[in-house]
Design an enzyme around this catalytic site. Structure first.
Site, PDB file in Angstrom:
ATOM      1  N   SER A  10      20.411 101.074   3.572  1.00 43.97           N
ATOM      2  CA  SER A  10      20.689 100.456   2.275  1.00 43.97           C
ATOM      3  C   SER A  10      20.508 101.492   1.183  1.00 43.97           C
ATOM      4  O   SER A  10      19.398 102.005   0.971  1.00 43.97           O
ATOM      5  CB  SER A  10      19.746  99.282   2.011  1.00 43.97           C
ATOM      6  OG  SER A  10      19.833  98.926   0.641  1.00 43.97           O
ATOM      7  N   HIS A  35      25.129 100.260   3.760  1.00 45.34           N
ATOM      8  CA  HIS A  35      24.831  98.917   3.251  1.00 45.34           C
ATOM      9  C   HIS A  35      24.674  98.970   1.728  1.00 45.34           C
ATOM     10  O   HIS A  35      23.830  99.712   1.208  1.00 45.34           O
ATOM     11  CB  HIS A  35      23.551  98.406   3.909  1.00 45.34           C
ATOM     12  CG  HIS A  35      23.203  96.993   3.575  1.00 45.34           C
ATOM     13  ND1 HIS A  35      23.776  95.915   4.214  1.00 45.34           N
ATOM     14  CD2 HIS A  35      22.337  96.474   2.676  1.00 45.34           C
ATOM     15  CE1 HIS A  35      23.272  94.784   3.728  1.00 45.34           C
ATOM     16  NE2 HIS A  35      22.395  95.095   2.780  1.00 45.34           N
ATOM     17  N   ASP A  37      23.906  96.834  -1.657  1.00 44.03           N
ATOM     18  CA  ASP A  37      23.267  95.611  -2.160  1.00 44.03           C
ATOM     19  C   ASP A  37      23.674  95.369  -3.607  1.00 44.03           C
ATOM     20  O   ASP A  37      23.291  96.124  -4.498  1.00 44.03           O
ATOM     21  CB  ASP A  37      21.746  95.751  -2.074  1.00 44.03           C
ATOM     22  CG  ASP A  37      21.246  95.666  -0.647  1.00 44.03           C
ATOM     23  OD1 ASP A  37      21.571  94.688   0.034  1.00 44.03           O
ATOM     24  OD2 ASP A  37      20.528  96.592  -0.221  1.00 44.03           O
ATOM     25  N   MET A  39      23.356  92.931  -6.764  1.00 45.18           N
ATOM     26  CA  MET A  39      22.449  91.902  -7.303  1.00 45.18           C
ATOM     27  C   MET A  39      22.806  91.604  -8.750  1.00 45.18           C
ATOM     28  O   MET A  39      23.104  92.522  -9.520  1.00 45.18           O
ATOM     29  CB  MET A  39      21.003  92.399  -7.231  1.00 45.18           C
ATOM     30  CG  MET A  39      20.565  92.806  -5.840  1.00 45.18           C
ATOM     31  SD  MET A  39      18.886  93.455  -5.871  1.00 45.18           S
ATOM     32  CE  MET A  39      18.638  93.814  -4.133  1.00 45.18           C
ATOM     33  N   HIS A  68      26.821  93.609   0.611  1.00 41.58           N
ATOM     34  CA  HIS A  68      25.975  92.407   0.611  1.00 41.58           C
ATOM     35  C   HIS A  68      25.900  91.875  -0.811  1.00 41.58           C
ATOM     36  O   HIS A  68      25.222  92.464  -1.662  1.00 41.58           O
ATOM     37  CB  HIS A  68      24.591  92.813   1.153  1.00 41.58           C
ATOM     38  CG  HIS A  68      23.577  91.722   1.171  1.00 41.58           C
ATOM     39  ND1 HIS A  68      22.229  91.971   1.373  1.00 41.58           N
ATOM     40  CD2 HIS A  68      23.683  90.378   1.024  1.00 41.58           C
ATOM     41  CE1 HIS A  68      21.568  90.829   1.345  1.00 41.58           C
ATOM     42  NE2 HIS A  68      22.419  89.849   1.131  1.00 41.58           N
ATOM     43  N   MET A  70      24.657  89.525  -3.459  1.00 39.51           N
ATOM     44  CA  MET A  70      23.600  88.582  -3.852  1.00 39.51           C
ATOM     45  C   MET A  70      23.921  88.124  -5.263  1.00 39.51           C
ATOM     46  O   MET A  70      23.205  88.434  -6.237  1.00 39.51           O
ATOM     47  CB  MET A  70      22.235  89.275  -3.768  1.00 39.51           C
ATOM     48  CG  MET A  70      21.795  89.496  -2.328  1.00 39.51           C
ATOM     49  SD  MET A  70      20.480  90.734  -2.155  1.00 39.51           S
ATOM     50  CE  MET A  70      21.467  92.224  -2.072  1.00 39.51           C
ATOM     51  N   MET A 139      18.234  87.423   6.311  1.00 39.67           N
ATOM     52  CA  MET A 139      17.284  88.090   5.414  1.00 39.67           C
ATOM     53  C   MET A 139      15.885  87.969   5.996  1.00 39.67           C
ATOM     54  O   MET A 139      15.413  86.867   6.278  1.00 39.67           O
ATOM     55  CB  MET A 139      17.312  87.456   4.026  1.00 39.67           C
ATOM     56  CG  MET A 139      18.581  87.695   3.223  1.00 39.67           C
ATOM     57  SD  MET A 139      19.064  89.433   3.055  1.00 39.67           S
ATOM     58  CE  MET A 139      17.600  90.142   2.298  1.00 39.67           C
ATOM     59  N   GLY A 144      16.343  90.533  -3.235  1.00 42.35           N
ATOM     60  CA  GLY A 144      16.164  90.927  -4.632  1.00 42.35           C
ATOM     61  C   GLY A 144      15.564  92.307  -4.800  1.00 42.35           C
ATOM     62  O   GLY A 144      15.825  92.963  -5.800  1.00 42.35           O
ATOM     63  N   ASP A 175      17.962  92.231   7.616  1.00 42.18           N
ATOM     64  CA  ASP A 175      17.870  92.985   6.362  1.00 42.18           C
ATOM     65  C   ASP A 175      16.582  92.625   5.631  1.00 42.18           C
ATOM     66  O   ASP A 175      16.376  91.479   5.246  1.00 42.18           O
ATOM     67  CB  ASP A 175      19.094  92.630   5.498  1.00 42.18           C
ATOM     68  CG  ASP A 175      19.158  93.401   4.192  1.00 42.18           C
ATOM     69  OD1 ASP A 175      18.359  94.335   3.997  1.00 42.18           O
ATOM     70  OD2 ASP A 175      20.026  93.059   3.374  1.00 42.18           O
ATOM     71  N   GLY A 177      12.624  94.886   4.962  1.00 38.19           N
ATOM     72  CA  GLY A 177      11.357  95.278   5.578  1.00 38.19           C
ATOM     73  C   GLY A 177      11.476  95.798   6.994  1.00 38.19           C
ATOM     74  O   GLY A 177      10.485  95.837   7.728  1.00 38.19           O
TER      75      GLY A 177
HETATM   76  C1  DX5 Z   1      17.013  93.149  -0.376  1.00 38.70           C
HETATM   77  C2  DX5 Z   1      18.223  93.913   0.093  1.00 38.70           C
HETATM   78  C3  DX5 Z   1      17.923  94.871   1.179  1.00 38.70           C
HETATM   79  C4  DX5 Z   1      16.984  95.973   0.786  1.00 38.70           C
HETATM   80  C5  DX5 Z   1      16.336  96.503   2.020  1.00 38.70           C
HETATM   81  O1  DX5 Z   1      17.410  92.125  -1.237  1.00 38.70           O
HETATM   82  O2  DX5 Z   1      19.220  93.020   0.567  1.00 38.70           O
HETATM   83  O3  DX5 Z   1      19.107  95.409   1.745  1.00 38.70           O
HETATM   84  O4  DX5 Z   1      17.629  97.017   0.117  1.00 38.70           O
HETATM   85  O5  DX5 Z   1      15.347  97.404   1.630  1.00 38.70           O
HETATM   86  P1  DX5 Z   1      14.055  97.633   2.546  1.00 38.70           P
HETATM   87  O6  DX5 Z   1      14.544  98.112   3.865  1.00 38.70           O
HETATM   88  O7  DX5 Z   1      13.283  98.635   1.773  1.00 38.70           O
HETATM   89  O8  DX5 Z   1      13.373  96.293   2.670  1.00 38.70           O
HETATM   90 ZN    ZN Z   2      20.997  93.862   1.754  1.00 40.08          ZN
END
Ligand code: DX5
Ligand code: ZN
Length: 246
Positions: A10, A35, A37, A39, A68, A70, A139, A144, A175, A177
């Site tokens: 990501s 990936h 993200d 937001m 992705h 969001m 998730m 976020g 996705d 942690g």
């Molecule tokens: C969170 C995102 C993830 C995030 C993952 O909302 O969708 O893709 O960037 O980051 P890590 O791997 O640090 O949790």
């Molecule tokens: Zn993501």
């Protein structure tokens, strides 16, 4: 059906002052998908970047762009992300009431369609759209922010979705942690595609990123083989190049 493990860094965790370089480095370091993200500060409590940034970095790599979204509403923006160069467009089941319509719209744009489920959303939300899907994104944190801790409560959901998918050509992606320490558990539960931000973009650059990706991949392969021993590592590459979507 079990599939070759794919790793999708990501870029939310990249150094945005050098985003172009980071894309090139992560490509060479063994990323399978990129990936992205997106937001909106409304569906999730954070704002990241939009279609113009994706369009700008698209020429820097041939890897699959896994976008992705969001954001809510999402339907008015699907075409912009398709035109920006997304290969996969994933929308949230919680972002609107017409998920089937959103998925049809993504495929009509010629893109692979994904649905993401927040931690509190049950797998039943996708029961009647499985045949409209190319990717299910579970998730494993509340969406976020990067850098949050993995929620083990999601392992059972991953297992149930793996069973629901059956032999359909759907990628099961996780996705949030994800690290080398929990990669085996998510793969054993049935995940075949692992997003990782902070666990990949750690260290001083290329060699460190490559080591991070390899460590996550090796742990996931071990977890998968422990659970699905009929699938040897030697067989897996025959299923297709890592750069392919499915
Ligand atoms: C969170 C995102 C993830 C995030 C993952 O909302 O969708 O893709 O960037 O980051 P890590 O791997 O640090 O949790
Ligand atoms: Zn993501």
């Amino acid at each position: 059906m079990t599939r070759e493990i794919l790793i999708a860094p990501s870029i939310l965790a990249a150094d945005f002052t050098r985003l172009g370089e980071e894309i090139a480095v992560i490509d060479a370091a063994g990323a399978d998908w990129i990936h992205c993200d997106v937001m909106d500060g409304h569906f999730v409590p954070n704002i990241s970047y939009g279609a113009d940034v994706i369009k700008a970095i698209r020429p820097l790599t041939k890897k699959v762009f896994d976008v992705h979204l969001m954001i809510a509403p999402v339907d008015p923006y699907l075409e912009a992300f398709a035109k920006a160069g997304a290969d996969i467009i994933t929308v949230h089941a919680e972002a609107g009431v017409h998920i089937d319509r959103s998925l049809q719209a993504i495929r009509a744009l010629g893109k692979q369609a994904g649905v993401s489920l927040c931690p509190g959303t049950p797998e039943s939300a996708i029961e009647y759209v499985l045949d409209a899907l190319d990717v299910v994104l579970v998730m494993t944190v509340n969406p976020g922010f990067g850098g949050q801790s993995f929620l083990p409560s999601q392992l059972e959901k991953i297992t149930r979705i793996r069973t629901m998918i059956g032999n359909r050509p759907i990628r099961l992606e996780v996705d949030g942690g994800i690290t080398r320490d929990n990669a085996a558990a998510v793969a054993a539960a049935g995940a075949d595609t692992l997003v990782a931000g902070s666990a990949v973009f750690r260290g001083k650059g290329g060699a460190d990123y490559a080591g991070n990706i390899a460590a996550i991949r090796i742990a996931a392969e071990a977890g998968r083989l422990a659970k699905f021993p009929s699938k040897s590592a030697a067989e897996a590459p025959a299923e297709g190049a890592r750069a392919s979507v499915a």
